[in-house]
Every structure is written in C-alpha cells, then in structure tokens.
Design a protein around this motif. Structure first.
Motif, short mmCIF file in Angstrom:
data_model
loop_
_atom_site.label_atom_id
_atom_site.label_comp_id
_atom_site.label_asym_id
_atom_site.label_seq_id
_atom_site.Cartn_x
_atom_site.Cartn_y
_atom_site.Cartn_z
N VAL A 87 0.93 -1.21 0.06
CA VAL A 87 0.10 0.06 0.15
C VAL A 87 0.95 1.48 -0.14
N SER A 88 0.51 2.14 -0.83
CA SER A 88 1.27 3.60 -0.95
C SER A 88 0.34 4.54 -0.71
N SER A 89 0.89 5.71 0.16
CA SER A 89 0.14 6.79 0.28
C SER A 89 0.10 7.79 -0.86
N SER A 90 -1.20 8.01 -1.49
CA SER A 90 -1.11 9.06 -2.47
C SER A 90 -1.11 10.55 -1.79
N VAL A 91 -1.44 10.49 -0.71
CA VAL A 91 -1.31 11.99 -0.11
C VAL A 91 0.12 12.26 -0.08
N GLN A 92 1.04 11.23 0.75
CA GLN A 92 2.40 11.56 0.89
C GLN A 92 3.11 11.70 -0.70
N ALA A 93 2.69 11.09 -1.50
CA ALA A 93 3.11 10.99 -2.98
C ALA A 93 3.20 12.45 -3.43
N PHE A 94 2.02 12.97 -3.34
CA PHE A 94 1.88 14.30 -3.78
C PHE A 94 2.56 15.39 -2.98
N LYS A 95 2.65 15.15 -1.64
CA LYS A 95 3.67 16.24 -0.80
C LYS A 95 4.84 15.89 -0.90
N SER A 96 5.45 14.95 -1.45
CA SER A 96 6.82 14.78 -1.49
C SER A 96 7.50 15.31 -2.87
N LEU A 97 6.56 15.94 -3.58
CA LEU A 97 6.99 16.39 -4.98
C LEU A 97 7.29 18.05 -4.68
N SER A 98 7.90 18.65 -5.44
CA SER A 98 8.39 20.23 -5.07
C SER A 98 7.25 20.90 -5.34
N PRO A 99 7.07 22.11 -4.53
CA PRO A 99 5.77 22.80 -4.68
C PRO A 99 5.49 23.35 -5.63
N ARG A 100 6.39 23.52 -6.71
CA ARG A 100 6.27 24.43 -8.06
C ARG A 100 5.55 22.99 -8.98
#
Length: 383
Positions: free
Chosen positions: A213-226
């Motif tokens: 299982v992978s967190s899609s929330v953290q997958a998004f958060k771990s990308l750069s803000p831009r």
C-alpha cells in the motif's frame, strides 16, 4: 547440494516454522466462497448517486472505534495502522463512521482474527454498505453460493468443477509481466471506490500473498511545490480496456458482465473529509493527460508511476492470515498484490467495494484560449 551441517541445522527451524491454517485433505477452508463464473451474467451500472461520506459524522477522538482496542501500531509513518482487540462485526454505526475517518487519515487499517469472515454474505454486505453502494465487478468471480457484490480473489492449482482452462487463472493473467502492478481499484468508474474491505479466508502456507500500500497523499506532498502546482488543474483519462482485453483472452469462458469504462478524473484530488490533496493516477488504469501531446503525457505519467512504485518511504506491506481484514481508502492510496508464493498454494479472499464520491479536483484549470487560436491544433482536434 546441502552439506550435512546445513541439513541438520534446517530441521529444527522447519519444526518451529509457523504455518498458516490449511485443511489436511487440501480442500478450501471456505468452500462457500469458491469462485463462480457465468459468461452469460450481466449487471447494470449503478450510475451517478449522491454520496455522503460517513467520516463527516465521526468523532475525531474515535471513542467508539477504539473502545475495545488493546494495541494500535503504525505500520509506517505515512500509511498503515494495525488495530488489535476490535471486532469489525461489533462496531456501531458511530464506530463505522470513525473507521471511515481513520481510514482516510491513515490510508490503510489492518484488523486480525476477525469473525467478520464467518458472519455470512448478507451481514458482511450490511456492514460495508455503510460506506456506499457496493460495486459489482465486470468479470472477476463471485461466490458459488451467491452474492454478486463479493468479488473473489482466488489462486490455486485448480478450480472445483471448473474446466482445466481455469487452472491458475490469476497467474496466467500475469504471464510475461510483473504481477506487482500499482493501482486504485475501479478508477475508471464515474464515482470510484472509497473505503474498501478485503477479507482473507486462506493464505499461502508459510508466507507471501501480501498487499503493498502506498500513500497518494504523501506521494503528492513529496513533490516540489512548483511541480505540485503544475499538476493541480490537470485531468487524466482512466480506462479499463487493457483489463477487458486480458479477460477476453479466456475465449468462450470469458466473463463480461458490464461494458468497458472510460472516465476523466483530476490528476490531483481532495479527500471530502480530511481535505488532504492526493495524487490520483495509477499505472493500471490511467492512460493519458488531457490536453497534452502523446509524448508529453507519456513522459509525465511515466515519472508519476515510477514515483508511486519506487518511493518506499511512503509505503507499507500488509501480511495476512485467515481472518485478517484490510480496510483501505482508495481515494488516498495505491496498492498492489504480491504473487511471491509457490504456484499451487491457495490464496483465497473476498473484496467488498463501496463506491464513493465523484473525485473532487484540487483546482480547476481555466482554458486560457491559446489552443483555440492555434489553427493546426484545431484542425487536428487537439484542443
């Protein structure tokens, strides 16, 4: 060839090695849940419906869900929590509301030694319908004893009363490719699943058959803000055409209860209860980014798929025994099977899949009109 020392040292280990429950005669522990296929069976689409997430009603302190909990363990920092001492079958409506909230917050919840697997089809469905109308799979089997909403997960050396072409059906579907395929179940639905239940009836004898299982929330958060800002507002096409084509390879035994599905969803969605943003693409069903040329879409999706698969710092692994129930929120996770156990060793489970809200976009990207001014693109219908 093992040495004498290796042979002697292995014997005590084998004697002490924990084995999962099996019938001595090799028969299934839960014969009423053996898979049944009917190539002539058809079902209607549910269509659009108003969905109210039960997590909205939940007490954030979780007093009903955790009233009898004896131990709570986080499987990883960003996704996965195991709760001991709680029987899902005994939860009140308030407890189920809190279950929805915690599943949204933690992505995946694990409950072991559950009598949920013994309470029967109708009681199981009554509990899971608390989270939304139940999905009926387009081609996967349901129990021989009834209940089309119970999707059966089954891998063994043979099917009871089934032709030889059905042997090892799951394994054959992955022939020539990796069975580790990250996905969100039924994302091509107009209103895809939310909190979902998978109940393990029988696991491979020693180990294997886990769920990643992978967190899609953290997958998004771990990308750069831009980069996150650039993804917001984009939409993607989700389709199950590859899965349909795979099923049709079964020829006259193929089951196709419903039509193929194609749906456009936001690339970044917002969970209706937690308001967390989540990356909503997956390697199995997401086909292209709307408005991008093919090469651009492929390039971006390939990066996002690799990001989901390779970032083990926001993943967990769920190990099963008979009686283990995994409850996970598919709006904020991706998952994959592991087909790592010996061929012929039975893995048997059922999934009940409530459909939820139409995906909520993190942002709506406005058309700036530039494409419509490009004559060449207009002529090729690329706008």
């Amino acid at each position: 060839m093992p040495t004498a020392t290796e042979t002697v040292s292995a014997a005590p280990l084998a004697a002490k090695l924990v084995k999962r429950a099996k019938n001595e005669d090799g028969s299934a522990l839960y014969p009423d849940y053996l898979p049944y296929y009917d190539p002539l069976e058809k079902v209607d689409d549910i269509g659009y419906f108003e969905h109210f997430d039960p997590g909205h009603r939940a007490d954030p302190k979780l007093p009903n869900l955790l009233a009898n909990a004896t131990r709570v363990v986080e499987l990883s920092p960003h996704v996965g929590t195991e709760i001991e001492g709680v029987q899902l079958s005994q939860l009140t409506s308030e407890g189920l509301d809190e279950l929805a909230l915690l599943a949204a917050q933690r992505g995946a919840l694990v409950f072991r030694d559950q009598d949920f697997i013994n309470i029967g089809f109708e009681a199981q469905k009554k509990i899971v319908r608390h989270f939304g109308p139940l999905h009926i799979h387009g081609w996967a089997p349901h129990p021989a004893a009834g209940s089309a909403e119970h999707m059966i997960v089954y891998d063994h050396k043979e099917y009871v009363d089934e032709p030889a072409t059905r042997d090892l059906r799951v394994r054959r579907s992955w022939k020539g490719r990796s069975p580790v395929q990250w996905h969100t179940d039924q994302s091509p639905e107009p209103q895809p699943p939310g909190a979902t239940f998978i109940a393990m009836l029988e696991s491979p004898a020693a180990a294997g058959g886990d769920t990643l299982v992978s967190s899609s929330v953290q997958a998004f958060k771990s990308l750069s803000p831009r980069f996150r800002k650039r993804l917001e507002g984009l939409t993607a096409i989700h389709a199950n055409n590859d899965s349909v084509a795979q099923e049709l390879k079964n020829g006259e035994n193929a089951v196709m209860r419903r039509r193929g599905l194609v749906q456009e969803h936001p690339v970044v969605i917002v969970h209706p209860v937690t308001k967390d943003k989540a990356l909503y693409v997956n390697p199995v069903y997401t086909k292209r980014i709307v408005g991008f040329d093919e090469e651009e879409s492929d390039y971006l999706l390939r990066f996002l798929f690799d990001h989901i698969a390779k970032r083990q710092d926001f993943q967990c692994r769920v190990r099963y025994e008979a009686g283990t129930v995994l409850v996970w929120d598919q709006r904020v996770t991706n998952h994959s099977q592991t087909l790592d156990y010996p061929a012929g060793d039975r893995r048997h489970a059922f999934r009940l899949t409530p459909l939820a809200n139409k995906p909520i976009p993190a942002k709506i990207e406005e058309d700036d009109g530039e494409c419509a001014e490009d004559y060449a693109r207009v002529q090729l219908d690329l706008c």
